[in-house]
Design an enzyme around this catalytic site. Structure first.
Site, short mmCIF file in Angstrom:
data_model
loop_
_atom_site.label_atom_id
_atom_site.label_comp_id
_atom_site.label_asym_id
_atom_site.label_seq_id
_atom_site.Cartn_x
_atom_site.Cartn_y
_atom_site.Cartn_z
N ASP A 53 0.81 -1.22 0.00
CA ASP A 53 0.00 0.00 0.00
C ASP A 53 0.84 1.27 0.00
OD1 ASP A 53 -2.33 1.42 -0.13
OD2 ASP A 53 -2.96 1.05 1.93
N LYS B 187 -8.72 14.23 -2.10
CA LYS B 187 -9.07 13.50 -0.87
C LYS B 187 -8.98 14.42 0.34
CE LYS B 187 -6.23 10.31 0.67
NZ LYS B 187 -5.55 9.00 0.80
N LYS C 149 2.66 1.89 3.29
CA LYS C 149 1.88 2.03 4.52
C LYS C 149 2.13 0.90 5.51
CE LYS C 149 -2.43 4.50 3.59
NZ LYS C 149 -2.33 4.71 2.13
#
Length: 533
Positions: free
Chosen positions: A320, A412, A489
């Site tokens: 990720d 976002k 991540k």
């Protein structure tokens, strides 16, 4: 550097006897210093310093062009990556409401950051570009292809993504229209049902044109042929495959299914229901000897797949992309704990309107993302047993929410609240509101992952035997490339080891890795020039 050897033309030349340049190779002697710690019953720490000598070898000949294959080529990240490479390679300037803009790679650490080399004669810090220390491939030399379950060419995909300025889209139209994704694999159970309407470019169709999950071994062989054809048609020595497609649901890790290399391969041949598309792509890449990077949060790297990478000696990395909210969290949480402040709760909220958010609106896919985002503080908490222990509690209440809001598109919105305990019952609250263009943060990370993965393929090492100096052979790194954790991540680690999530630690590891290869010591901030008489 020995006098009878000439270093390649680079921006940095280190005067040292630790390095030898020979036949497009750099050989560097390095002493790795660490300390082994044991804690006695009385609570005392017994520390034993250790030293291990190595010789590192770097192939200085970078590829003239590097093959990149993206799963999810027609998505926001894929189309933005191709557009950024074309814009920079052809120096495409474009109009915005703020005036004319020149193309750049802002947001990429390898292309746009610097690192400290040392000091000048007056004691001032001297910095050099990250990619100037040693030969690294330029993203301008990427040759990009890939797969997508939707057949839109990349101009259509770029329009659909609504990421780039209109004028830039028009200037890139002719070139982007020529790039069309290869048919991909679509197993409906693994991504949200709302993605079905996009799936018109799939290899797994039966004779009636319906999607089928049978023939998974055939799908793997098809992906292998795609990689082989791409290399041959473009005369490429190296290819890297990266997943930037939809987040899949987590797969169940089960004995006899995906727990070993043999079981995993047999499960693919048996069309087992827990074999996901990402598993097929990863296995195909590994069997082709092509590095594979998982840029999404699903647990692609089940134990059997890691074993396969070990067996084949193929690099893998995941999971990720760490672009916005989580990257900030890996810095801020580390800062608080290192300052002796105790975070007791972290609430993280996101909403976004791109297709990533649309897919994550399904519970199973959201769960994959929730797991990858929540694990980022685990090692930070574990590092301080003064703040986190059996008496005071070892956990932080950590809540993550992601909502799909179509109107905001790729912008976002992230809102975080850090609630921490201070001395004598006091409390501190930090609230953050962050709006970012998701794909313009993520795409530079993809570039960095690709550049550094290729770089690592040119590095090998051997331990120095104190008795026989020439003994031993050069080995490649362990297949799980944890040096890439800075951009990920939920960093995949070697079995038995814990991930490092703190961003500053990850960056320091990368800097020191480059420094050791050119014969410089690890970075420190003792600054004795100022502090000692």
């Amino acid at each position: 550097m020995t006098e009878d050897n000439i270093a390649p033309i680079t921006s940095v030349k280190v005067v040292t006897d630790k390095c030898t340049y020979k036949d497009n190779e750099l050989l560097t002697k390095y002493s790795y210093e660490n300390a082994v710690v044991t804690k006695t019953a009385s609570g005392r720490f017994d520390v034993t310093p250790t030293v291990q000598d190595y010789v590192f070898k770097l192939d200085l000949k970078k590829p003239e062009k590097l093959g990149i294959m993206l799963i999810g080529l027609g998505g926001n990240n894929g189309s933005t990556l191709v557009a950024s490479v074309l814009a920079n390679k052809h120096n495409v300037e474009f109009q915005t409401k703020e005036g004319v803009k020149q193309p750049n790679y802002f947001g990429s650490m390898t292309q746009c950051s610097t690192l400290k080399l040392g000091i000048d004669a007056e004691g001032n810090d001297v910095y050099a570009p990250f990619n100037s220390l040693l030969p690294m491939v330029s993203p301008n030399d990427f040759v990009v292809s890939g797969w997508d379950i939707n057949n839109a060419d990349l101009y259509e995909a770029m329009q659909r993504s609504q990421v780039l300025e209109y004028d830039l889209q028009q200037r890139l139209k002719a070139k982007m229209s020529l790039v069309k994704p290869l048919p991909s694999i679509y197993y409906p159970d693994f991504i949200a049902a709302n993605q079905d309407e996009r799936a018109n470019n799939c290899i797994n169709l039966d004779e009636k044109g319906n999607v089928t999950t049978r023939g998974k071994w055939t799908h793997l062989q098809r992906i292998r042929r795609d990689i082989q054809n791409f290399k041959e048609e473009n005369a490429l020595d190296k290819v890297i495959v990266l997943w930037t497609a939809n987040t899949e649901r987590y797969v169940e890790v089960s004995p006899g299914v995906n727990d070993t290399m043999e079981n995993l391969l047999q499960s693919i041949k048996n069309d087992h229901e827990e074999i996901a598309p990402s598993t097929i792509f990863a296995a195909a890449s590994i069997l082709e000897g092509v590095p594979y990077i998982n840029g999404s949060p699903q647990n692609t790297f089940v134990p059997g797949l890691v074993q396969l990478a070990e067996h084949e000696g193929t690099f893998i990395a995941g999971d990720d992309l760490k672009s916005g909210q989580t990257k900030l969290k890996s810095v801020l949480a580390q800062f608080l704990v290192d300052a002796g402040i105790k975070p007791v709760s972290i609430a993280s909220y996101n909403h976004l309107g791109n297709n990533d958010g649309y897919n994550l609106s399904a519970p199973k896919q959201f769960r994959s993302k929730e797991i990858s985002k929540s694990s980022v503080i685990d090692d930070i908490i574990a590092s301080n047993d003064i703040l986190y222990n059996d008496k005071l509690g070892k956990k932080v209440d950590h809540c993550i929410v992601i909502k799909y809001m179509k109107p905001v598109g790729d912008s976002k919105v992230a809102m975080d609240e850090y609630y921490s305990e201070l001395m004598l019952g006091g409390h501190n609250r930090i609230s953050i509101h962050n709006v970012c263009e998701d794909s313009l943060l993520a795409t530079p990370l993809i570039i960095d992952l690709l550049v550094m993965t290729e770089f690592c393929t040119r590095v090998s090492y051997k331990k120095v035997d104190p008795v026989k100096e020439d003994a031993g052979k050069f080995e490649n790194f362990y297949p799980v490339l944890t040096f890439l954790s800075y951009w990920l991540k939920a960093p995949l680690t070697r079995p038995g080891f814990h991930p490092v999530n703190g961003l500053n630690k990850q960056r320091t590891a990368l800097e020191n890795f480059l420094r050791l290869l050119i014969g410089l010591p690890s970075q420190n901030e003792l600054r004795f020039e100022e502090r000692l008489l």
